[in-house]
Scaffold this motif. Sequence first.
Motif, PDB file in Angstrom:
ATOM      1  N   MET A 146      27.394 -15.591  84.709  1.00  0.00           N
ATOM      2  CA  MET A 146      28.063 -14.619  84.982  1.00  0.00           C
ATOM      3  C   MET A 146      27.823 -13.158  84.564  1.00  0.00           C
ATOM      4  SD  MET A 146      31.872 -14.779  82.786  1.00  0.00           S
ATOM      5  CE  MET A 146      32.223 -16.420  83.288  1.00  0.00           C
ATOM      6  N   PRO A 147      28.053 -12.088  85.469  1.00  0.00           N
ATOM      7  CA  PRO A 147      27.381 -10.830  85.365  1.00  0.00           C
ATOM      8  C   PRO A 147      27.929 -10.362  83.983  1.00  0.00           C
ATOM      9  CG  PRO A 147      29.093 -10.777  87.004  1.00  0.00           C
ATOM     10  CD  PRO A 147      28.945 -12.344  86.682  1.00  0.00           C
ATOM     11  N   ASN A 148      27.244  -9.414  83.401  1.00  0.00           N
ATOM     12  CA  ASN A 148      27.398  -8.668  82.263  1.00  0.00           C
ATOM     13  C   ASN A 148      27.105  -7.153  82.409  1.00  0.00           C
ATOM     14  OD1 ASN A 148      28.449 -10.029  80.442  1.00  0.00           O
ATOM     15  ND2 ASN A 148      26.642 -11.068  79.526  1.00  0.00           N
ATOM     16  N   ALA A 149      27.430  -6.586  83.638  1.00  0.00           N
ATOM     17  CA  ALA A 149      27.166  -5.287  83.927  1.00  0.00           C
ATOM     18  C   ALA A 149      28.418  -4.439  83.162  1.00  0.00           C
ATOM     19  CB  ALA A 149      27.237  -5.021  85.498  1.00  0.00           C
ATOM     20  N   PRO A 150      27.932  -3.000  82.965  1.00  0.00           N
ATOM     21  CA  PRO A 150      29.310  -2.131  82.130  1.00  0.00           C
ATOM     22  C   PRO A 150      30.233  -2.118  83.271  1.00  0.00           C
ATOM     23  CG  PRO A 150      27.159  -1.127  82.592  1.00  0.00           C
ATOM     24  CD  PRO A 150      26.850  -2.502  82.953  1.00  0.00           C
ATOM     25  N   LEU A 151      31.242  -1.513  82.666  1.00  0.00           N
ATOM     26  CA  LEU A 151      32.415  -0.974  83.506  1.00  0.00           C
ATOM     27  C   LEU A 151      32.007   0.564  84.154  1.00  0.00           C
ATOM     28  CD1 LEU A 151      35.441  -2.070  81.363  1.00  0.00           C
ATOM     29  CD2 LEU A 151      34.812  -3.069  83.653  1.00  0.00           C
ATOM     30  N   PRO A 152      32.584   1.035  84.967  1.00  0.00           N
ATOM     31  CA  PRO A 152      32.430   2.099  85.707  1.00  0.00           C
ATOM     32  C   PRO A 152      32.055   3.179  84.756  1.00  0.00           C
ATOM     33  CG  PRO A 152      34.389   1.206  86.771  1.00  0.00           C
ATOM     34  CD  PRO A 152      34.072   0.300  85.377  1.00  0.00           C
ATOM     35  N   THR A 153      31.134   4.071  85.041  1.00  0.00           N
ATOM     36  CA  THR A 153      30.816   5.289  84.402  1.00  0.00           C
ATOM     37  C   THR A 153      31.845   6.272  84.039  1.00  0.00           C
ATOM     38  OG1 THR A 153      28.541   5.105  84.945  1.00  0.00           O
ATOM     39  CG2 THR A 153      29.260   7.013  83.730  1.00  0.00           C
ATOM     40  N   SER A 154      32.246   6.650  82.815  1.00  0.00           N
ATOM     41  CA  SER A 154      32.953   7.604  82.444  1.00  0.00           C
ATOM     42  C   SER A 154      32.577   8.335  81.094  1.00  0.00           C
ATOM     43  CB  SER A 154      34.535   7.105  82.284  1.00  0.00           C
ATOM     44  OG  SER A 154      34.337   5.802  81.295  1.00  0.00           O
ATOM     45  N   PRO A 155      33.084   9.368  80.895  1.00  0.00           N
ATOM     46  CA  PRO A 155      32.856  10.328  79.530  1.00  0.00           C
ATOM     47  C   PRO A 155      32.700   9.125  78.251  1.00  0.00           C
ATOM     48  CG  PRO A 155      34.421  11.489  80.776  1.00  0.00           C
ATOM     49  CD  PRO A 155      34.430  10.289  81.249  1.00  0.00           C
ATOM     50  N   SER A 156      31.577   9.526  77.654  1.00  0.00           N
ATOM     51  CA  SER A 156      31.182   8.737  76.417  1.00  0.00           C
ATOM     52  C   SER A 156      31.497   9.572  75.190  1.00  0.00           C
ATOM     53  CB  SER A 156      29.926   7.963  76.472  1.00  0.00           C
ATOM     54  OG  SER A 156      30.046   7.235  77.313  1.00  0.00           O
ATOM     55  N   PHE A 157      31.896   9.017  74.163  1.00  0.00           N
ATOM     56  CA  PHE A 157      32.011   9.763  72.858  1.00  0.00           C
ATOM     57  C   PHE A 157      31.327   8.847  71.773  1.00  0.00           C
ATOM     58  CE2 PHE A 157      34.774  10.041  68.956  1.00  0.00           C
ATOM     59  CZ  PHE A 157      34.362  11.135  68.572  1.00  0.00           C
ATOM     60  N   THR A 158      30.733   9.693  70.677  1.00  0.00           N
ATOM     61  CA  THR A 158      30.070   8.864  69.612  1.00  0.00           C
ATOM     62  C   THR A 158      30.965   9.007  68.504  1.00  0.00           C
ATOM     63  OG1 THR A 158      27.882   9.271  70.298  1.00  0.00           O
ATOM     64  CG2 THR A 158      28.146   8.681  68.068  1.00  0.00           C
ATOM     65  N   ALA A 159      31.860   7.865  68.237  1.00  0.00           N
ATOM     66  CA  ALA A 159      32.549   7.885  67.276  1.00  0.00           C
ATOM     67  C   ALA A 159      32.274   7.872  65.791  1.00  0.00           C
ATOM     68  CB  ALA A 159      33.772   6.710  67.243  1.00  0.00           C
ATOM     69  N   SER A 160      33.208   8.251  64.879  1.00  0.00           N
ATOM     70  CA  SER A 160      32.877   8.041  63.281  1.00  0.00           C
ATOM     71  C   SER A 160      32.954   6.632  63.021  1.00  0.00           C
ATOM     72  CB  SER A 160      33.607   9.008  62.570  1.00  0.00           C
ATOM     73  OG  SER A 160      35.043   8.579  62.765  1.00  0.00           O
ATOM     74  N   ASP A 161      32.633   6.091  61.978  1.00  0.00           N
ATOM     75  CA  ASP A 161      32.668   4.976  61.383  1.00  0.00           C
ATOM     76  C   ASP A 161      33.981   4.115  61.776  1.00  0.00           C
ATOM     77  OD1 ASP A 161      29.907   5.556  60.908  1.00  0.00           O
ATOM     78  OD2 ASP A 161      29.945   4.798  58.850  1.00  0.00           O
ATOM     79  N   GLY A 162      35.114   4.990  61.314  1.00  0.00           N
ATOM     80  CA  GLY A 162      36.190   4.124  60.930  1.00  0.00           C
ATOM     81  C   GLY A 162      36.181   3.045  60.105  1.00  0.00           C
ATOM     82  N   ALA A 163      37.438   2.446  60.129  1.00  0.00           N
ATOM     83  CA  ALA A 163      37.721   1.524  58.995  1.00  0.00           C
ATOM     84  C   ALA A 163      37.794  -0.033  59.622  1.00  0.00           C
ATOM     85  CB  ALA A 163      38.877   1.719  58.008  1.00  0.00           C
ATOM     86  N   PRO A 164      37.421  -1.071  58.967  1.00  0.00           N
ATOM     87  CA  PRO A 164      37.480  -2.308  59.465  1.00  0.00           C
ATOM     88  C   PRO A 164      38.981  -2.931  59.406  1.00  0.00           C
ATOM     89  CG  PRO A 164      36.454  -2.449  57.450  1.00  0.00           C
ATOM     90  CD  PRO A 164      36.767  -0.942  57.711  1.00  0.00           C
ATOM     91  N   PHE A 165      39.889  -2.468  58.516  1.00  0.00           N
ATOM     92  CA  PHE A 165      40.995  -2.810  58.277  1.00  0.00           C
ATOM     93  C   PHE A 165      42.125  -1.762  58.374  1.00  0.00           C
ATOM     94  CE2 PHE A 165      38.414  -6.202  56.689  1.00  0.00           C
ATOM     95  CZ  PHE A 165      38.985  -7.393  57.220  1.00  0.00           C
ATOM     96  N   PRO A 166      43.225  -2.026  58.758  1.00  0.00           N
ATOM     97  CA  PRO A 166      43.804  -3.082  59.438  1.00  0.00           C
ATOM     98  C   PRO A 166      43.339  -3.512  60.826  1.00  0.00           C
ATOM     99  CG  PRO A 166      45.295  -1.498  59.571  1.00  0.00           C
ATOM    100  CD  PRO A 166      44.470  -0.797  58.889  1.00  0.00           C
ATOM    101  N   PRO A 167      43.261  -4.502  61.562  1.00  0.00           N
ATOM    102  CA  PRO A 167      42.830  -4.648  62.908  1.00  0.00           C
ATOM    103  C   PRO A 167      43.969  -4.147  63.810  1.00  0.00           C
ATOM    104  CG  PRO A 167      42.906  -6.878  61.820  1.00  0.00           C
ATOM    105  CD  PRO A 167      43.731  -5.682  60.670  1.00  0.00           C
TER     106      PRO A 167
END
Length: 695
Positions: free
Chosen positions: A1-22
């Motif tokens: 099964m292929p594992n290629a990425p989705l189409p190219t689009s702007p990327s952003f490096t996010a801050s850590d964030g929090a694991p909860f709540p989901p």
Amino acid sequence: MPNAPLPTSPSFTASDGAPFPPGALWLPDEQAFNFSIFSRNATAITLLLYRADDLATPCLRVPFRLPHNKTGDMWHARVPASHAGDACYYGYSVAGPCRPEDGLLFDAEKLLLDPYARGVFFPPGFDRAAACRPGPTAGRAPLGVLPGRADTPPPPIRRPRRHDHDLVIYELHVRAFTRDPSSGVPAAWRGSYAALTARIPYLKALGITAVELMPVFQRDPLHGTFWGYMPLNFFSPHAGYASDGTVDTALREFREMVAALHEAEIELFLDVVYNHTAEDHSGGPVWSYRGIDNASYYSSTPGTPFRATNRSGCGNDLDVAAPVVRQLILSSVWFWIAEMGIDGLRFDLASTFSVDETGHVDPTEPPIVTELSDTAHHWHTRLIAEPWAGDGSLMQLGRAFPGRTWRQWNARFRDDVRRFLRGDQGCVPLLMTRLYGSTDLFPDDRAHAARPYQSINYLASHDGLTLRDLFSYDDPGQFAANCGHQGAADAPEPVQALRRRQTRNGFCLLMLANGTPMFQAGDEFGHSRGGDPNPYDRDDTTNWLDWRLTENEAPLLRFVRMLVAFRAAHPSIARSVGWRDDVSWHGVDGGDPDLRPVSRSLAFFLRGATMEDDDLYVLINGWDDTLHFALPEAAQGAGTAWRGVIDTAAAPPADILPPEAALPVGDMERLTVQARAIRVLLRTRRDKTRQDNTR
């Protein structure tokens, strides 16, 4: 099964964030979104945001970096609103190994729905088939709706009073209830939450005190199911039941419906499905759980290779013993109670909760059952179990079910009363037990301390024949007899008269039994589904209620309304314990009841003194001939004259009368009960009469 990425689009490096709540959470103080998703076996996850004008190409890609954006098995990131821009929707690309033998089905080309999404959007190109085969699904897969950025909490919830002896549950399907043009609501509303709200005056007049909605969780609109037992998401009301079909309207109209029901002092219960999902059998669509972490969300038979269990009968049982699934269920339950205002939940195939992580049945109290019980106690919410599994492997009716305080659908009540009404042998002792409160299943002794109200008594529900069809079709599996003519149409008048009488008998036994009664929408005016016991996929007049029957069958509707009111007026019927010494059972001659297999008659005297209520004497004739009952010595004296308030053989309106209009019964030594009929007599006690006169 292929594992290629989705189409190219702007990327952003996010801050850590929090694991909860989901899920996706708007943080007004930070003007940012926090995203969190579980996956134990993924190797990479990318968050994808979409604008409304381009549903195929993400406007922002947020790769989750290690170790910043992962804590344990939770992947998380924080995205400022300035970077999200005018994005409306979101989804995930989840990469990892593809080893079906180990239950790992990762495919980074698949666009995946957040299990915790508070709204689901289906793009115009939504394609179920694309999700069932390898390859990309961008523009064809459901997306999560980003939470609103307005800092306005939902309106406060006003709870109705909690009903006790007068609790009567009315099961209905949101769309089927008002979809037919005869429903009397505007055409644009038919089949919606708003249309149900418009019919609340009818519910109030009927006298029921709780509505139980068949599943309203968002489902796959292309699946072909109508009843709703294939949920796609556990946090979103089905948008198809909104008057305009949108997510925002569904949330608003659902909350307005809850508020209106509560204003009418009617409780709202939801029929919820947490045992499987819309991803269906092996080879079904990869929408969400299967692509995020199939081996963690779904249950498998112990050993290798991975083989999904099928206790639900749908081929993809959720692993309800796994912590990640338990957290999902508990969070969903909390959402519907705390944020949407519901008052109770009926759990579909609740016996699947008893299976532990090894596949064995836990006969005590599994963690999920304990956790749900604690949540319900916190919110004073009712929990109802369907105490069996779909594959027939588990039947835990009564004290066998691990939720000791839960109510349960009592299929034994349904079957035993149906058999008595059909005329089967050996049913009188069973009928006595069911009327008393099914203490064989819910013993109220010191060891078990169960309560009769834990028994949800019913004769018909969505699953099986309607009450009208029960007496219109021969169906051995449903304990149904057609009264002499097969089919609802073209029956001769004597057959129709017997069917009407049997319908009144069924309602009468339901409302005279200790326990919690439930009946399904339409049974009160003779709705027929043409003898089909399982039209789960029929979005047509098979399931839609024909409201013209409220006029055509007005005498039956009147009978049911007055019967519900009669039960509410007599708390001696529905008690927190068994009737005990307040009941005596009798036969035709006034002595002990005839318990022989051939017997089809029974009478009982229910004293109201303990509950400061009237006395009742109930005479039940299941024979095809008239019987003449004698009044037992126990029912003589200590009150005013007996008055006949119910006679299911009498022509309307004499079939049920208000007590003030009921005349004293003449010859008390021989009380006549017509064939296949029930009579109910009422007597006001002398001490109660004196009390009433001094008020």
